[in-house]
Scaffold this active site. Sequence first.
Site, PDB file in Angstrom:
ATOM      1  N   CYS A  84     -28.442  -6.995  12.573  1.00 22.03           N
ATOM      2  CA  CYS A  84     -29.427  -7.345  11.536  1.00 22.03           C
ATOM      3  C   CYS A  84     -28.845  -7.271  10.127  1.00 22.03           C
ATOM      4  O   CYS A  84     -29.476  -7.732   9.171  1.00 22.03           O
ATOM      5  CB  CYS A  84     -30.651  -6.462  11.648  1.00 22.03           C
ATOM      6  SG  CYS A  84     -31.428  -6.584  13.255  1.00 22.03           S
ATOM      7  N   ASN A 133     -39.036  -9.540  13.758  1.00 22.58           N
ATOM      8  CA  ASN A 133     -37.660  -9.230  13.349  1.00 22.58           C
ATOM      9  C   ASN A 133     -36.741 -10.295  13.949  1.00 22.58           C
ATOM     10  O   ASN A 133     -36.562 -10.348  15.162  1.00 22.58           O
ATOM     11  CB  ASN A 133     -37.306  -7.830  13.868  1.00 22.58           C
ATOM     12  CG  ASN A 133     -35.888  -7.403  13.529  1.00 22.58           C
ATOM     13  OD1 ASN A 133     -35.076  -8.220  13.092  1.00 22.58           O
ATOM     14  ND2 ASN A 133     -35.592  -6.136  13.751  1.00 22.58           N
ATOM     15  N   HIS A 177     -34.234  -6.846   5.018  1.00 23.33           N
ATOM     16  CA  HIS A 177     -34.310  -7.227   6.425  1.00 23.33           C
ATOM     17  C   HIS A 177     -35.736  -6.970   6.899  1.00 23.33           C
ATOM     18  O   HIS A 177     -36.313  -5.915   6.628  1.00 23.33           O
ATOM     19  CB  HIS A 177     -33.302  -6.404   7.234  1.00 23.33           C
ATOM     20  CG  HIS A 177     -33.474  -6.574   8.715  1.00 23.33           C
ATOM     21  ND1 HIS A 177     -33.603  -7.805   9.297  1.00 23.33           N
ATOM     22  CD2 HIS A 177     -33.554  -5.660   9.719  1.00 23.33           C
ATOM     23  CE1 HIS A 177     -33.746  -7.649  10.608  1.00 23.33           C
ATOM     24  NE2 HIS A 177     -33.730  -6.350  10.881  1.00 23.33           N
TER      25      HIS A 177
HETATM   26  N1  ACO Z   1     -47.798  -0.790  22.589  1.00 26.82           N
HETATM   27  C1  ACO Z   1     -48.491   0.343  22.764  1.00 26.82           C
HETATM   28  N2  ACO Z   1     -47.921   1.560  22.729  1.00 26.82           N
HETATM   29  C2  ACO Z   1     -46.607   1.613  22.511  1.00 26.82           C
HETATM   30  C3  ACO Z   1     -45.822   0.470  22.325  1.00 26.82           C
HETATM   31  C4  ACO Z   1     -46.464  -0.774  22.370  1.00 26.82           C
HETATM   32  N3  ACO Z   1     -45.818  -1.948  22.194  1.00 26.82           N
HETATM   33  N4  ACO Z   1     -44.544   0.840  22.133  1.00 26.82           N
HETATM   34  C5  ACO Z   1     -44.516   2.181  22.172  1.00 26.82           C
HETATM   35  N5  ACO Z   1     -45.763   2.650  22.419  1.00 26.82           N
HETATM   36  C6  ACO Z   1     -46.197   4.045  22.537  1.00 26.82           C
HETATM   37  C7  ACO Z   1     -45.090   4.962  22.942  1.00 26.82           C
HETATM   38  O1  ACO Z   1     -44.934   4.957  24.340  1.00 26.82           O
HETATM   39  C8  ACO Z   1     -45.593   6.289  22.413  1.00 26.82           C
HETATM   40  O2  ACO Z   1     -46.555   6.783  23.319  1.00 26.82           O
HETATM   41  P1  ACO Z   1     -46.621   8.348  23.634  1.00 26.82           P
HETATM   42  O3  ACO Z   1     -46.947   9.004  22.325  1.00 26.82           O
HETATM   43  O4  ACO Z   1     -47.719   8.438  24.639  1.00 26.82           O
HETATM   44  O5  ACO Z   1     -45.269   8.703  24.159  1.00 26.82           O
HETATM   45  C9  ACO Z   1     -46.337   5.901  21.148  1.00 26.82           C
HETATM   46  O6  ACO Z   1     -46.597   4.497  21.251  1.00 26.82           O
HETATM   47  C10 ACO Z   1     -45.563   6.169  19.888  1.00 26.82           C
HETATM   48  O7  ACO Z   1     -44.233   5.687  20.050  1.00 26.82           O
HETATM   49  P2  ACO Z   1     -43.157   5.860  18.910  1.00 26.82           P
HETATM   50  O8  ACO Z   1     -41.856   5.324  19.376  1.00 26.82           O
HETATM   51  O9  ACO Z   1     -43.236   7.257  18.394  1.00 26.82           O
HETATM   52  O10 ACO Z   1     -43.776   4.894  17.803  1.00 26.82           O
HETATM   53  P3  ACO Z   1     -43.297   4.706  16.316  1.00 26.82           P
HETATM   54  O11 ACO Z   1     -44.374   5.018  15.400  1.00 26.82           O
HETATM   55  O12 ACO Z   1     -41.943   5.320  16.075  1.00 26.82           O
HETATM   56  O13 ACO Z   1     -43.120   3.114  16.258  1.00 26.82           O
HETATM   57  C11 ACO Z   1     -41.380   1.491  16.295  1.00 26.82           C
HETATM   58  C12 ACO Z   1     -42.188   2.489  17.097  1.00 26.82           C
HETATM   59  C13 ACO Z   1     -42.329   0.420  15.774  1.00 26.82           C
HETATM   60  C14 ACO Z   1     -40.347   0.858  17.200  1.00 26.82           C
HETATM   61  C15 ACO Z   1     -40.720   2.211  15.101  1.00 26.82           C
HETATM   62  O14 ACO Z   1     -40.037   3.351  15.544  1.00 26.82           O
HETATM   63  C16 ACO Z   1     -39.768   1.323  14.372  1.00 26.82           C
HETATM   64  O15 ACO Z   1     -40.150   0.344  13.767  1.00 26.82           O
HETATM   65  N6  ACO Z   1     -38.459   1.672  14.378  1.00 26.82           N
HETATM   66  C17 ACO Z   1     -37.468   0.878  13.703  1.00 26.82           C
HETATM   67  C18 ACO Z   1     -37.193  -0.310  14.534  1.00 26.82           C
HETATM   68  C19 ACO Z   1     -36.334  -1.292  13.821  1.00 26.82           C
HETATM   69  O16 ACO Z   1     -36.436  -1.461  12.646  1.00 26.82           O
HETATM   70  N7  ACO Z   1     -35.521  -1.952  14.608  1.00 26.82           N
HETATM   71  C20 ACO Z   1     -34.743  -3.013  14.154  1.00 26.82           C
HETATM   72  C21 ACO Z   1     -33.506  -2.570  13.461  1.00 26.82           C
HETATM   73  S1  ACO Z   1     -32.653  -3.932  13.034  1.00 26.82           S
HETATM   74  C22 ACO Z   1     -31.591  -4.433  14.272  1.00 26.82           C
HETATM   75  O17 ACO Z   1     -30.428  -4.232  14.135  1.00 26.82           O
HETATM   76  C23 ACO Z   1     -32.097  -5.159  15.492  1.00 26.82           C
END
Ligand code: ACO
Length: 326
Positions: free
Chosen positions: A120, A283, A253
Amino acid sequence: MTRRYSRITGTGSCLPPRRVTNEELVAELATRGIETSNQWIVERTGIHARHFAAPEVTTSDLAVPAAQAALQAAGLRATDIDLIIVATSTPDMVFPATAAIVQHKLGIAGCPVFDLQAVCSGFVYALTVADAMIKAGNATRALVIGAEVFSRILDFNDRTTCVLFGDGAGAVVLEGSDTPGILATDLHADGKHVGILCVPGTVAGGQVLGDPLLKMNGQAVFKLAVSVLDQAARTVLDKAGKTESQIDWLIPHQANIRIMQGTARKLNLPLERMVVTVHDHGNTSAASIPLALDHGVRSGRVKPGQTVLLEGVGGGFTWGAVLLDL
Ligand code: ACO
């Protein structure tokens, strides 16, 4: 002739026509027994929809129309181009470079072309390399493209990742110039974080070895992203002798609206000065910054003469920033 500066003279982008809303994706995932919701996706990421390419469409198929739009905006023809860099993690083939395929599809030959792999952060890396090559006299008019069909490497049985990404391409023409242009660049990587965001599979002996689908530790990525982006932003401002208040537009990004808002807040920038496309594109990895830049330019909000901060962060772990005057 060697020019002292490089500047963006045209932007373009391309999204595949199939727009998949959260509701559609939620319904599709439900047929696989995967539970998610529009509310969860919107609250955690800001994403409402993404575009997915048809199965036969490749990264170069998206890159070429984006490049042609950038060429038209710059008032140039493909034959004027003497360097093509394609930032991508989803190349058409293992080799040759997607940039070679793009070159041929644009109907030109002879100039150097290569792909750049920084996930990214790919577009800020590619823009930095093109800027350096122009300043060194190795190119005068470069096409710098970020293009992805990220849907190909998503695990649609993993709800924590498959709702986040989309396909698309963005491109700029970067030309040698006597006036800036690109004001400052700053690139970084830390390979100890390889495991938090990767596609661990590879091709060997005619087979895919390991898992060829995206794996991500979302929370680890989130924490790292906010802290490193702030450092990179401050470095390019220092290098250019500018302050936060002189930034007209932040174009980060487009991974997650919460990361983007956190970055803007740390820079004391009002959210209205940030270009946001993540709600509609998801993304798109290396494509997200040039896609957002082109949307900002074509909507008439991002204007010539304004100061723009581009920021990328992604797998590697890689990150960087480019400060420029449009
Ligand atoms: N739908 C419903 N529930 C979900 C989903 C979904 N799609 N995905 C995860 N959950 C659940 C999890 O299982 C967890 O449940 P639990 O509490 O019962 O275990 C709960 O939601 C919370 O999960 P977290 O991982 O703690 O959620 P978080 O608030 O951290 O959000 C996310 C997750 C959106 C992925 C966030 O961490 C994020 O945006 N991280 C950065 C990702 C990013 O920017 N990636 C790209 C980088 S660039 C590249 O190089 C590709």
